[in-house]
Design a protein around this motif. Structure first.
Motif, PDB file in Angstrom:
ATOM      1  N   ALA A  34       0.895  -1.347   0.023  1.00  0.00           N
ATOM      2  CA  ALA A  34      -0.021   0.047   0.087  1.00  0.00           C
ATOM      3  C   ALA A  34       0.782   1.183  -0.061  1.00  0.00           C
ATOM      4  O   ALA A  34       0.300   2.322   0.201  1.00  0.00           O
ATOM      5  CB  ALA A  34      -0.912   0.010   1.242  1.00  0.00           C
ATOM      6  N   SER A  44      -0.616   8.271  -7.593  1.00  0.00           N
ATOM      7  CA  SER A  44      -1.597   7.169  -7.537  1.00  0.00           C
ATOM      8  C   SER A  44      -2.516   7.426  -8.849  1.00  0.00           C
ATOM      9  O   SER A  44      -2.790   6.541  -9.423  1.00  0.00           O
ATOM     10  CB  SER A  44      -2.238   7.417  -6.221  1.00  0.00           C
ATOM     11  OG  SER A  44      -2.989   6.240  -6.133  1.00  0.00           O
ATOM     12  N   GLN A 244      -6.862  -0.167  -4.424  1.00  0.00           N
ATOM     13  CA  GLN A 244      -5.749  -0.042  -3.719  1.00  0.00           C
ATOM     14  C   GLN A 244      -4.925   1.350  -4.320  1.00  0.00           C
ATOM     15  O   GLN A 244      -4.168   1.892  -3.261  1.00  0.00           O
ATOM     16  CB  GLN A 244      -4.539  -1.214  -4.298  1.00  0.00           C
ATOM     17  CG  GLN A 244      -3.382  -1.400  -3.373  1.00  0.00           C
ATOM     18  CD  GLN A 244      -2.548  -2.524  -3.997  1.00  0.00           C
ATOM     19  OE1 GLN A 244      -2.530  -2.771  -5.257  1.00  0.00           O
ATOM     20  NE2 GLN A 244      -1.665  -3.210  -3.077  1.00  0.00           N
ATOM     21  N   SER A 248      -4.116   3.934  -0.903  1.00  0.00           N
ATOM     22  CA  SER A 248      -2.812   3.964  -0.695  1.00  0.00           C
ATOM     23  C   SER A 248      -2.430   5.764  -0.602  1.00  0.00           C
ATOM     24  O   SER A 248      -1.080   5.988  -0.089  1.00  0.00           O
ATOM     25  CB  SER A 248      -1.883   3.580  -1.942  1.00  0.00           C
ATOM     26  OG  SER A 248      -2.095   4.426  -3.123  1.00  0.00           O
TER      27      SER A 248
END
Length: 554
Positions: A34, A44, A244, A248
């Motif tokens: 993560a 991200s 995810q 994260s």
């Protein structure tokens, strides 16, 4: 390809592998799976875009663009709408659960049995997705080298297993950003050269097939686009690998930005990515069968000089590989966190990382096996769209529904998911056993979306009539979020690695420009922009480190 192209691909491969080695120092599962809960939202978001976009853009959607034209752009615009919808309504819900994986959330929300059922279903589907993602990477190399597709699958599969095993999620995300920069830069060069090759825009339009610029056709109808848009909203909002990306980052607001960045990039990117294979239709209108999967790269081979072709192929290679890397990482996370550690909870941190890496290798080997089967089942377009229709909404919609409803219980979510999968699988295999041509692509996608939502809505109404509510561990979920926030913060180390990697890419651009081939001025200009971006990231990383030191002193 010439020797210089191979040299460029080799250098870029070393840069990518170097990122994986840099992040191999991860000492705990939170960092490996993560990113420590503190990945910058921009990183991200770009990783989400590259992981989703690269799964089949060059091969799957490129093949559709060559065969049908602008309908491939319309299909991908549904992903833009889906990204904004997910950002508005779903991602903050996931982030607030505090779970590292969807499986972990299912244990909090329901119980261990529910988690196990979904874990096994997800792993089964994930192997199919990952294998389908690996195939386009191998196809690119196969067309470039005129080599066996099976040999390319084996070699590339081993390389990606090694890379993902070394670095975990942050390595995947950093290289996703590199690939985005390279591909965006390269496409700016490819499009004008390709248009010039066919004597300009007017000649391209004039010599294109009738209806080539229509946004729908008989196979990809408005009904298909609507169904595919709903499917994409569920897939982007519920796929375990993409969730995810939302969990994260450090805050729910940052999670929303991840999805909004994804949606924003899909406003213009489909036009850029689909033009080369569409232009190649004018260059060579006679491709057929699985040959059309190579249309994108064939256009690049026609117009890009030595060195620049290698740069484009390297970017295409690792961009498409991004989906494999992300899927391997989340599959390994599920096996490690939700299977192995349940059986052996007292492993040391070092042993846990070893288990995580072994799980990555296991998933990678299975994915290679699936990819080897793709040519025998009609090619990647059939595989990707069929998997999407059969599994996507059935597997991911029920957990998303549970984020909004307290009326969905353990037995209901399991029964609805399995029933939806069985119905969709049955409709897919019936034409193989009876004299029936099967459903159209639009109806197949529509049923794949409607069946699970209908079952979920019926259950909701039944439970409402009973005034039934399901108790779950809300306090445990809230507590988990507090623990995550305590460890969250901007990841300066990731920014530094990204900065140095971009500097290396900048040098690569300048090196290619020194050949003096057509397009060298573009390469110099783009290289300067990349250098400025790299410097700004490095400066930001140093400022973050300085701020953290000042906070410690105070």
């Amino acid at each position: 390809m010439g020797a210089f192209d191979f040299l460029v691909i080799l250098i870029f491969s070393l840069i990518v592998l170097g990122v994986g080695i840099t992040f191999s120092r991860e000492k705990d599962l939170k960092g490996f799976f993560a990113g420590g809960g503190a990945v910058p939202w921009g990183m991200s978001g770009l990783s989400l875009f590259m992981g989703f976009f690269s799964a089949g853009t060059f091969v799957v959607w490129g093949a559709i663009a060559y065969e049908y034209g602008a309908v491939a752009i319309a299909i991908q615009w549904t992903m833009c709408i889906a990204g904004f919808l997910v950002g508005k309504f779903i991602v903050d819900k996931w982030h607030k659960t505090g779970a590292v994986t969807v499986a972990e959330y299912l244990r909090f929300r329901f119980d261990g049995d529910t988690q196990k059922v979904f874990t096994y279903l997800f792993l089964l589907m994930s192997f199919a997705y990952t294998g389908a993602f690996l195939y386009p990477v191998a196809k690119i190399i196969s067309v470039s080298l005129d080599a066996s597709i099976y040999t390319c699958i084996l070699v590339l599969g081993v390389f990606m297993i090694l890379y993902t095993t070394l670095g975990g999620l942050k390595a995947v995300m950093v290289t996703d950003v590199l690939q985005f920069v390279i591909l965006l830069s390269a496409i700016i060069i490819v499009i004008p050269l390709a248009l010039n090759y066919v004597d300009g825009v007017d000649n391209f339009v004039k010599n294109s097939p009738e209806g080539f610029f229509g946004l729908v056709n008989k196979q990809y109808t408005p009904l298909f686009l609507l169904s595919f848009g709903v499917y994409n909203s569920i897939f982007i909002g519920g796929n375990w690998a993409y969730v995810q990306r939302y969990t994260s980052v450090s805050t729910p607001k940052a999670a929303k930005k991840v999805a909004y960045l994804f949606g924003g990039l899909y406003i213009f990117s489909p036009i850029l990515w689909m033009l080369p294979p569409m232009i190649y239709k004018v260059v060579d209108p006679n491709l057929s069968g699985l040959e059309i999967e190579g249309a994108y790269l064939l256009m690049c081979q026609k117009v890009l000089p030595e060195g620049m072709l290698g740069l484009m192929i390297g970017g295409m290679l690792y961009a498409t590989a991004s989906s494999v890397n992300g899927s391997l990482n989340i599959s390994a996370a599920v096996i490690t966190n939700d299977i192995v550690l349940k059986l052996k909870p007292n492993l040391s941190d070092k042993q846990k990382i070893q288990v995580a890496r072994m799980a990555t290798i296991f998933c990678g080997v299975f994915a290679i096996g699936v990819a080897l089967l793709v040519p025998s089942v009609g090619g990647i377009v059939n595989v990707v769209l069929s998997i999407s229709a059969v599994t996507g909404t059935s597997l991911y919609a029920p957990p998303i529904w549970s984020l909004f409803s307290d009326r969905l219980g353990k037995s209901q979510i399991i029964k609805i998911t399995i029933a939806s999968l069985l119905i969709n699988v049955l409709l897919k295999i019936l034409p193989m056993v009876i004299d029936w041509e099967g459903l159209s692509r639009a109806i197949e996608m529509l049923i794949g979306v409607v069946v699970p939502f209908t079952l979920l809505a019926i259950n909701e109404m039944i439970q409402m009539s009973k005034n039934s509510m399901v108790s779950h561990q809300v306090n445990e979920i809230a507590k988990r979020r507090e623990e995550v926030v305590e460890t969250a913060g901007t990841n300066a180390f990731s920014l530094k690695v990204m900065s140095y990697s971009l500097f290396a890419v900048c040098v690569l651009f300048f090196g290619i420009a020194l050949t003096g081939e057509d397009g060298w001025t573009w390469l110099v200009g783009i290289g300067v922009i990349i250098a400025i971006l790299a410097y700004s990231l490095l400066k930001k990383a140093k400022n973050v480190i300085k701020e953290e030191k000042e906070m410690v002193v105070s």
